[in-house]
Motif scaffolding. Sequence first.
Motif, PDB file in Angstrom:
ATOM      1  N   ARG A 203       0.850  -1.188   0.000  1.00  0.00           N
ATOM      2  CA  ARG A 203       0.000   0.000   0.000  1.00  0.00           C
ATOM      3  C   ARG A 203       0.888   1.242   0.000  1.00  0.00           C
ATOM      4  NH1 ARG A 203      -5.483  -0.894   3.545  1.00  0.00           N
ATOM      5  NH2 ARG A 203      -5.947  -3.018   2.807  1.00  0.00           N
ATOM      6  N   HIS A 204       0.477   2.216  -0.804  1.00  0.00           N
ATOM      7  CA  HIS A 204       1.221   3.465  -0.904  1.00  0.00           C
ATOM      8  C   HIS A 204       0.227   4.617  -0.822  1.00  0.00           C
ATOM      9  CE1 HIS A 204       4.822   1.284  -2.304  1.00  0.00           C
ATOM     10  NE2 HIS A 204       3.948   0.514  -2.950  1.00  0.00           N
ATOM     11  N   SER A 205       0.584   5.653  -0.147  1.00  0.00           N
ATOM     12  CA  SER A 205      -0.276   6.830  -0.042  1.00  0.00           C
ATOM     13  C   SER A 205       0.175   7.899  -1.036  1.00  0.00           C
ATOM     14  CB  SER A 205      -0.236   7.394   1.380  1.00  0.00           C
ATOM     15  OG  SER A 205       1.075   7.825   1.709  1.00  0.00           O
ATOM     16  N   PHE A 206      -0.745   8.680  -1.479  1.00  0.00           N
ATOM     17  CA  PHE A 206      -0.409   9.799  -2.357  1.00  0.00           C
ATOM     18  C   PHE A 206      -1.483  10.865  -2.204  1.00  0.00           C
ATOM     19  CE2 PHE A 206      -3.184   7.071  -4.780  1.00  0.00           C
ATOM     20  CZ  PHE A 206      -3.996   7.937  -5.498  1.00  0.00           C
ATOM     21  N   GLU A 207      -1.149  12.056  -2.625  1.00  0.00           N
ATOM     22  CA  GLU A 207      -2.077  13.171  -2.546  1.00  0.00           C
ATOM     23  C   GLU A 207      -2.364  13.699  -3.947  1.00  0.00           C
ATOM     24  OE1 GLU A 207      -0.512  16.157  -0.004  1.00  0.00           O
ATOM     25  OE2 GLU A 207      -0.662  14.939   1.829  1.00  0.00           O
ATOM     26  N   PHE A 208      -3.577  14.189  -4.135  1.00  0.00           N
ATOM     27  CA  PHE A 208      -3.917  14.822  -5.403  1.00  0.00           C
ATOM     28  C   PHE A 208      -4.958  15.901  -5.138  1.00  0.00           C
ATOM     29  CE2 PHE A 208      -7.035  11.494  -4.838  1.00  0.00           C
ATOM     30  CZ  PHE A 208      -8.227  12.053  -5.291  1.00  0.00           C
ATOM     31  N   GLN A 209      -5.085  16.817  -6.072  1.00  0.00           N
ATOM     32  CA  GLN A 209      -6.032  17.919  -5.939  1.00  0.00           C
ATOM     33  C   GLN A 209      -6.886  17.980  -7.190  1.00  0.00           C
ATOM     34  OE1 GLN A 209      -4.249  21.657  -4.972  1.00  0.00           O
ATOM     35  NE2 GLN A 209      -6.170  22.787  -5.000  1.00  0.00           N
TER      36      GLN A 209
END
Length: 236
Positions: free
Chosen positions: A8-14
């Motif tokens: 599992r990997h976390s990431f951010e987006f807008q």
Amino acid sequence: SDAGAEERHSFEFQTHPPLPGFVQSYEVTGSGSTEYRLFDHSTTPAITDSGMFAVDASGTTRFYLPSPGEQTLTAAHLKPPAGVRLLDDGTLMYVQNTRLLVVDELGKTVLDLDPTSVGVAAFHHDALRLPNQNYLILGHEFGDFPDPQNPGQTLHIVGDNIVEVTPGGQKVWEWSSFAHLDVTRMLGPDNLAPIENPQTGKTGLDWSHGNGIVYSEADGGILLRLRHQDWLIKIH
């Protein structure tokens, strides 16, 4: 992985800001169907922001395609998208700014049919696709006829026609309200609002105001609603 391990990997987006005219949700009523509902929505009286929406059973907007009204048109009913229909191939068909338009799910234009190419002043209110894949489109026609209230004088009035057009843009059938209905039948001044011919700039009186067509596969007939004549008629 092959061993069935999980990573599992976390990431951010807008996300981008809402497009003009976007409405996040609507209040819906009904039997609790899980089907989406497709419709057009416009802001009145200026009809500035307008577009097409699909909402889920809870009323949350799941699809939105903005379609700003053309402010140079004087006829308000021509500005917003109208007669919106989801076709079998997933495209959306509607009429707006006098034209018949078909767009894909990303809003890319698949078909843009100019009414003058088939001899019609303007498309308006409604269109549908027939089982033979041709388009059936409601349009305006303009003409001068005797004024029933003032002998010897004429009125420039706006009637309705229906055209069948192939996917390639060829007209194969047409029906005219002027040719088949009594143009001296007037239901009063409230039903004679002016409409400008977008091709000539000349204004006519809105005599029939067709605003809906339905095709009957059972017998090949067409139902046409004429608001200003208080009529629902069936055409062979």
